[in-house]
Design an enzyme around this catalytic site. Structure first.
Site, PDB file in Angstrom:
ATOM      1  N   LYS A 185     -20.172  -1.688  13.906  1.00  0.00           N
ATOM      2  CA  LYS A 185     -18.812  -1.942  13.408  1.00  0.00           C
ATOM      3  C   LYS A 185     -18.396  -3.404  13.596  1.00  0.00           C
ATOM      4  CE  LYS A 185     -17.290   2.820  14.294  1.00  0.00           C
ATOM      5  NZ  LYS A 185     -16.537   3.708  15.212  1.00  0.00           N
ATOM      6  N   VAL A 218     -22.910   5.552  19.858  1.00  0.00           N
ATOM      7  CA  VAL A 218     -23.235   6.860  20.432  1.00  0.00           C
ATOM      8  C   VAL A 218     -24.737   7.139  20.548  1.00  0.00           C
ATOM      9  CG1 VAL A 218     -21.044   7.926  19.804  1.00  0.00           C
ATOM     10  CG2 VAL A 218     -22.984   8.064  18.222  1.00  0.00           C
TER      11      VAL A 218
END
Length: 309
Positions: free
Chosen positions: A68, A263
């Site tokens: 991101k 994650v």
């Protein structure tokens, strides 16, 4: 210089690895569930080319939400900060990274920041390209330039697994589309975002990317200004305020460096003006951050006084 020898760094890794037993791999994405929860590795890359590492630093992992920061930098370079932040906010959130709650309560509906899924989907949608394929190629080339490694690619297995389990992200996209935050074909955007999250590398490459952010956008290997200085500043600010999801405030107090987690277990750190950090530890805490990776950073930050604050 922090941790001048691999042996010195390995002692911190051994101490932090004990915390992995309290975490859990991200098996809600089936391909990520195959990871060994006891894995923990770190690379620290200095701008002069010196690298200190410990653990299996050549083991590959996918970036997931760590990407991101990269997509944000590219979108701002494409459109300028003023335009990007018309569509996504700058504020931290106390909600989980995949929450839709704030979208429903904010008027107008606007993701609070680019580090939560809703904001990241808007940002990825903004990357310039005549097709989804071209958008992804531009993003992948940008990652390769940051890491100074043309061999970096994405993992098809993880991308496919992400795509099949992305119904919540689809819901976010349809909500955002309804409120004019994007005008993309949702399935095509989910495919692009799945590939973005599945970009694959190792700790050495991740630390090299972190060094670019640490050095205000300059790649120390090539001496090229890969990211404009002000864009690097914006990205590092988001890493401090939002990089660890809804644990970012605690992270700022305990560790206090710009960092972004994913994650799959990655953490990219950028200690301003000093060095980049790449960590992989797939056992996650309840908020989606590498549990042993966070402890490792905390040990290093406390011992070497790394906090910006």
């Amino acid at each position: 210089m922090l941790c001048e020898t691999n042996k010195e760094l390995a002692a911190f890794v051994t101490k932090a690895r004990a915390y992995a037993k309290d975490g859990k791999v991200a098996d809600y994405i089936p391909a990520l569930g195959k990871a060994d929860p006891n894995d923990l590795s770190i690379a620290i890359q200095y701008p002069n080319g010196h690298c200190v590492s410990a653990g299996d630093v050549k083991k590959k992992f996918t970036l997931q939400s760590t990407s991101k920061v990269i997509s944000l930098a590219l979108a701002i370079m494409d459109w300028g900060a003023e335009t990007v932040f018309e569509y996504v906010g700058m504020e931290p959130t106390g909600d989980p990274f995949n929450s839709i709650a704030k979208l429903e309560s904010n008027v107008p509906a606007k993701p609070l920041n680019p580090m939560i899924n809703a904001g990241a989907l808007v940002v990825t949608h903004m990357i310039k390209g005549r097709s989804m394929e071209q958008k992804f190629e531009r993003l992948l080339e940008f990652v390769r330039e940051l890491a100074n490694d043309q061999s970096i690619n994405y993992c098809q297995e993880v991308a496919d697994s992400e795509y099949r389990t992305a119904d919540l992200n689809r819901a976010l996209c349809y909500f955002l589309k309804q409120h004019n935050r994007m005008n993309e074909n949702v399935e095509q955007l989910i495919s692009l975002y799945s590939k973005q999250c599945a970009i694959e590398m190792n700790c050495l490459q991740l630390a090299q990317m972190g060094t670019v952010f640490a050095m205000d956008g300059i790649n120390p290997v090539t001496s090229k200004q890969v990211i404009p200085k002000d864009v690097a500043r914006i990205c590092k600010t988001f890493m401090v305020t939002c990089g660890m999801y809804n644990a970012s405030g605690e992270f700022a107090i305990k560790i206090g460096i710009p960092a972004k987690s994913g994650v799959a277990g990655s953490i990219m750190g950028a200690v301003p003006g000093r060095f980049g950090i790449g960590i992989f530890g797939p056992a996650l805490d309840e908020k989606g951050n590498s549990i042993a990776g966070l402890k490792l950073l905390e040990l290093l930050s406390n011992h070497y006084k790394l906090s910006m604050f």
